[in-house]
Design a protein around this motif. Sequence first.
Motif, PDB file in Angstrom:
ATOM      1  N   ILE A   1      68.317  83.945  36.680  1.00 54.38           N
ATOM      2  CA  ILE A   1      68.068  84.610  37.962  1.00 54.38           C
ATOM      3  C   ILE A   1      69.307  84.427  38.828  1.00 54.38           C
ATOM      4  O   ILE A   1      69.668  83.300  39.179  1.00 54.38           O
ATOM      5  N   THR A   2      69.970  85.501  39.175  1.00 48.98           N
ATOM      6  CA  THR A   2      71.165  85.415  40.013  1.00 48.98           C
ATOM      7  C   THR A   2      70.857  86.012  41.379  1.00 48.98           C
ATOM      8  O   THR A   2      70.792  87.240  41.533  1.00 48.98           O
ATOM      9  N   PRO A   3      70.645  85.172  42.373  1.00 45.24           N
ATOM     10  CA  PRO A   3      70.321  85.699  43.699  1.00 45.24           C
ATOM     11  C   PRO A   3      71.563  86.171  44.441  1.00 45.24           C
ATOM     12  O   PRO A   3      72.684  85.715  44.180  1.00 45.24           O
ATOM     13  N   THR A   4      71.355  87.089  45.338  1.00 45.48           N
ATOM     14  CA  THR A   4      72.411  87.443  46.285  1.00 45.48           C
ATOM     15  C   THR A   4      72.443  86.373  47.367  1.00 45.48           C
ATOM     16  O   THR A   4      71.411  85.921  47.842  1.00 45.48           O
ATOM     17  N   VAL A   5      73.644  85.962  47.742  1.00 46.58           N
ATOM     18  CA  VAL A   5      73.807  84.944  48.785  1.00 46.58           C
ATOM     19  C   VAL A   5      74.689  85.517  49.892  1.00 46.58           C
ATOM     20  O   VAL A   5      75.761  86.075  49.623  1.00 46.58           O
ATOM     21  N   ALA A   6      74.225  85.358  51.138  1.00 49.32           N
ATOM     22  CA  ALA A   6      74.998  85.841  52.286  1.00 49.32           C
ATOM     23  C   ALA A   6      75.000  84.787  53.384  1.00 49.32           C
ATOM     24  O   ALA A   6      74.066  83.996  53.508  1.00 49.32           O
ATOM     25  N   ASP A   7      76.071  84.779  54.144  1.00 48.06           N
ATOM     26  CA  ASP A   7      76.207  83.884  55.303  1.00 48.06           C
ATOM     27  C   ASP A   7      76.061  84.743  56.557  1.00 48.06           C
ATOM     28  O   ASP A   7      76.888  85.620  56.828  1.00 48.06           O
ATOM     29  N   ALA A   8      75.011  84.491  57.328  1.00 44.55           N
ATOM     30  CA  ALA A   8      74.723  85.336  58.487  1.00 44.55           C
ATOM     31  C   ALA A   8      75.784  85.215  59.572  1.00 44.55           C
ATOM     32  O   ALA A   8      76.059  86.174  60.291  1.00 44.55           O
ATOM     33  N   ARG A   9      76.312  84.009  59.758  1.00 45.38           N
ATOM     34  CA  ARG A   9      77.260  83.699  60.832  1.00 45.38           C
ATOM     35  C   ARG A   9      76.648  83.825  62.233  1.00 45.38           C
ATOM     36  O   ARG A   9      76.873  82.967  63.074  1.00 45.38           O
ATOM     37  N   PHE A  10      75.885  84.875  62.466  1.00 42.31           N
ATOM     38  CA  PHE A  10      75.321  85.132  63.795  1.00 42.31           C
ATOM     39  C   PHE A  10      73.793  85.168  63.729  1.00 42.31           C
ATOM     40  O   PHE A  10      73.221  85.843  62.876  1.00 42.31           O
ATOM     41  N   ALA A  11      73.157  84.439  64.635  1.00 35.22           N
ATOM     42  CA  ALA A  11      71.716  84.587  64.831  1.00 35.22           C
ATOM     43  C   ALA A  11      71.448  85.628  65.900  1.00 35.22           C
ATOM     44  O   ALA A  11      70.372  86.220  65.963  1.00 35.22           O
ATOM     45  N   LYS A  12      72.464  85.821  66.752  1.00 30.70           N
ATOM     46  CA  LYS A  12      72.374  86.847  67.784  1.00 30.70           C
ATOM     47  C   LYS A  12      73.785  87.262  68.178  1.00 30.70           C
ATOM     48  O   LYS A  12      74.596  86.384  68.500  1.00 30.70           O
ATOM     49  N   PRO A  13      74.130  88.524  68.154  1.00 34.47           N
ATOM     50  CA  PRO A  13      73.306  89.600  67.600  1.00 34.47           C
ATOM     51  C   PRO A  13      73.262  89.530  66.074  1.00 34.47           C
ATOM     52  O   PRO A  13      74.213  89.070  65.445  1.00 34.47           O
ATOM     53  N   LEU A  14      72.140  89.957  65.509  1.00 35.88           N
ATOM     54  CA  LEU A  14      71.996  89.969  64.061  1.00 35.88           C
ATOM     55  C   LEU A  14      72.873  91.058  63.441  1.00 35.88           C
ATOM     56  O   LEU A  14      73.157  92.088  64.077  1.00 35.88           O
ATOM     57  N   ASP A  15      73.262  90.837  62.190  1.00 32.72           N
ATOM     58  CA  ASP A  15      73.955  91.873  61.426  1.00 32.72           C
ATOM     59  C   ASP A  15      72.885  92.798  60.849  1.00 32.72           C
ATOM     60  O   ASP A  15      72.431  92.648  59.709  1.00 32.72           O
ATOM     61  N   ARG A  16      72.452  93.754  61.649  1.00 38.01           N
ATOM     62  CA  ARG A  16      71.360  94.648  61.264  1.00 38.01           C
ATOM     63  C   ARG A  16      71.678  95.384  59.957  1.00 38.01           C
ATOM     64  O   ARG A  16      70.822  95.500  59.069  1.00 38.01           O
TER      65      ARG A  16
END
Length: 642
Positions: free
Chosen positions: A536-551
């Motif tokens: 199982i290879t999940p996609t991994v992302a770093d949000a960096r921002f809680a606000k504003p979100l990267d919609r």
Amino acid sequence: MSAKPDTPLLDRVNVPADLKQFSDAELRQVADELRAETIAAVSETGGHLGAGLGVVEMTVALHAVFDTPKDRLIWDVSHQCYPHKIITGRRDRIRTLRQKGGLSGFTKRSESPYDPFGAAHSSTSISAALGFAVARDLGGATEHGIGDAIAVIGDGSMSAGMAFEAMNNAGHLGRRLIVILNDNDMSIAPPVGALSSYLSRLYAGDPFQELKAAAKGAVSLLPSPFQEGARRAKDMLKHMTVGGTLFEELGFSYLGPIDGHDMEQLLAVLRTVKARATGPILIHAITKKGKGYAPAEARDDKGHATARFDVVTGKQHKAPSNAPSYTSVFGDALVAEAARDDKIVAVTAAMPDGTGLGLFAERYPSRCFDVGIAEQHGVTFCGALAAGGMKPFCAMYSTFLQRGYDQVVHDVALQGLPVRFAIDRAGLVGADGATHAGSFDIAYLANLPGMVVMAAADEAELVHMVATAAAYNDGPIAFRYPRGEGVGVEMPERGEVLEIGKGRMVQQGARVAILSFGTRLSEVTKAAEALSARGITPTVADARFAKPLDREMILDLAATHEALITIEEGAVGGFGSHVAQLLSDEGVFDAGFKFRSMVLPDSFIDQASPDDMYAAAHLNAPDIEAKVLEVLGIAQIGEKRA
């Protein structure tokens, strides 16, 4: 292991009442033995050493004179409470200080009846003592009853507004209340000398009581020839004691300064106060932080906080580090930005070293401001600095920024002022436990209109976020980072200004996406490796921002995966809640999409190592792996969750 000191008298003390069997001379010996035991214990556990050594004599004297736990003894901040714990029935556990399952490093109500009020933040003791005093006078019922209420507060804590709010109220109410000002920095009074010793002897005798009667407005009751003399005596006493005038005006009787290490003075004054006090009274005691242990006395911070150490040499046993601390990375990055922009200023609340501003203060002393233990003032001060054209960085621990929250809302966010909040000690912090955990800042900041909230995934990201905050002028912006060392990534030569509200992809996978906010990214990476071994290879992302979100990124992840899992080092109501709101608003859940949010549990987590605390919170790599398998409906046959 340190050698156990020889403590023949202390060995006879199981509870404070046992101190009453000793003569005054023997109490001095008990204090010496207590100091040795404190040093030996902290050498094995690490912790706050200097503050406790400074109040050893005071601890013995207070417990010998008063009747705890009926008399309520409240230590402000309480990082000085180790000697108190030793003589209140916890000596057999003192070498478990700040460890998992052990004693807290602060006073804690659930730990002992001798800790009537928990503390770890400053300037709360006088308010609490006044509450006990009023409860006593109104017939409040407790297991041990309520006798005297005694607050011990340091000169640093006394500088905070809350302490004066409490004193103002206490002076108005006029209840019997005892406040001991533990002045270990001589910031209010001059050094102890012959004059102070004389005044202390005077205070303990009958003439003092007569003088205080005059000071309390009884001058008119004296024969007229003596009235003017009494007024002059009162004024002379106030001028000689320097600090007394302010406390008198707040409605307190003032005693001091006295030598807080002189057992004879302490016992005499405390016995007199116990026998004669009727209203609020303040005893001003001069002490020395680190007293009686040369290595602590020689340190600049007087041994405020220490790792385990060798008792003979004082040398601390610190594990070697392969990566810089987040705090030092912030400090260095801010200095670099300040070199390029003379509008950058730094503000902290009594934590210049703890927040990494030492180098900044050295390089730019006119642009660095320590406002003392006054977070509310510090935040508003930053707001006006921003309104005045400067670029303030407000550097505070997450748990302390809570104290200035109304100012964040009213004086910064509501006015759209570009204050940069550098939030240290984000997430779980280890040995200091729940009182110092940075659990709530994501939730309490991200709900404010116009606030930008970032979290660094590693030390390189932190450098970029310092640069981003320095360049951002459209409103308030915050970035959070944890206590401790970074993960050892390659550091950039210069911070990159990030695009506001844009995250980054770390690994492309399928079926499930993991969106991390903050330094749990390293645990997500470990979990992803374990999952890949399962196919199982999940996609991994770093949000960096809680606000504003990267919609755009979040909605794309939702459109191309069966499930999305967010993870953060914060309480419910933070990053994951904002992502869930976005997905709900966009109707993503209508298509049967699966979403899970991994956050800190709805409980306070006691002290342990950070790794153990995150294990208790189920936010380590095995927990993330288990959550992915759960959301995909894959059973873990024959396996147990870590």
